[in-house]
Enzyme design. Structure first.
Site, PDB file in Angstrom:
ATOM      1  CD  GLN A  64     -44.840  33.412 -44.806  1.00 32.98           C
ATOM      2  OE1 GLN A  64     -45.014  34.467 -45.294  1.00 32.98           O
ATOM      3  NE2 GLN A  64     -45.637  33.079 -43.783  1.00 32.98           N
ATOM      4  CG  ASP A  65     -43.928  28.666 -47.729  1.00 32.92           C
ATOM      5  OD1 ASP A  65     -44.286  29.482 -48.088  1.00 32.92           O
ATOM      6  OD2 ASP A  65     -44.663  27.653 -47.586  1.00 32.92           O
TER       7      ASP A  65
END
Length: 225
Positions: A64-65
């Site tokens: 995701q991040d």
């Protein structure tokens, strides 16, 4: 923040870097890096693409991040720099790897060995503010990384896409080419791993598929440092 890749991503992405949305991302990041603590270091934003050329991609693991703690993120999803404590999600990935393929759990979380074998460790957002998860999720990175997924989908040679968690699974809509192989489950985070990540055998499934198309399997064992 001009980007130069010494591989085939350069030609594939050069037009993307000229698009209006990307110029806005770049302008925003120049200011963010100047005024705040941002991870990873700006020289590592595109590590996943530097380490794994388009033509060499055999597996994609979508994150995701980036990790938002000091010294963790270095541009590869789920990976941390050597000498940093292994984050909980990666601990669970290692546990599943041990159960699935008998790999011992190493003493670090640096996954470059996977990238060197054609495992693209791509986050859908490539930067983050220190201590603020998902803080750069809406700045335009997803347009860029969605484009990368679409480029990979267009490739003739089959790829294994490993999608862990709802954010990654939402990208399945870009993987329309039936020759690719999709493996999906809940996220390896401690919040969800026991609801279907443990026991999902993604690593042996990946290798079985690669061998079925005449490709060499991935050596998933990360050795102690």
């Amino acid at each position: 923040m001009g980007v130069i890749f010494e591989n085939d991503w350069q030609e594939l992405l050069k037009d993307e870097f000229e698009k209006e949305y990307y110029k806005k991302v770049r302008g925003f990041l120049v200011e963010e890096y100047r005024t705040k603590t941002i991870y990873p270091d700006k020289n590592h934003i595109f590590s996943a693409l530097h380490y794994t050329a388009y033509k060499d991609v055999r597996v994609v693991i979508l994150g995701q991040d980036p990790y938002h703690g000091p010294n963790q993120a270095h541009g590869l999803s789920f990976s941390v720099q050597p000498g940093v404590r292994i984050p909980p999600s990666l601990v669970n990935i290692y546990k599943e790897l041990e159960t699935d393929l008998g790999c011992y759990i190493p003493n670090h979380g640096y996954l470059k060995k996977w990238a060197d074998q054609g495992v693209l460790l791509l986050n859908t957002s490539l930067t983050v503010r220190a201590g603020e998860a998902n803080s750069h999720q809406k700045i335009g990175w997803e347009i860029f990384t969605d484009h990368i997924i679409q480029l990979l989908n267009d490739r003739k040679e089959p790829i294994v896409f490993i999608l862990w968690g709802n954010n990654a699974i939402s990208k399945e809509r870009f993987i329309t080419n039936p020759q690719h192989y999709i493996i999906k489950s809940v996220h390896p985070s401690p919040l969800s791993a026991s609801r279907g990540f443990f026991g999902s055998k993604p690593f042996s499934k990946t290798n079985s598929f690669l061998e079925s198309i005449g490709e060499k399997p991935i050596d998933w064992q990360i050795e102690n440092r």
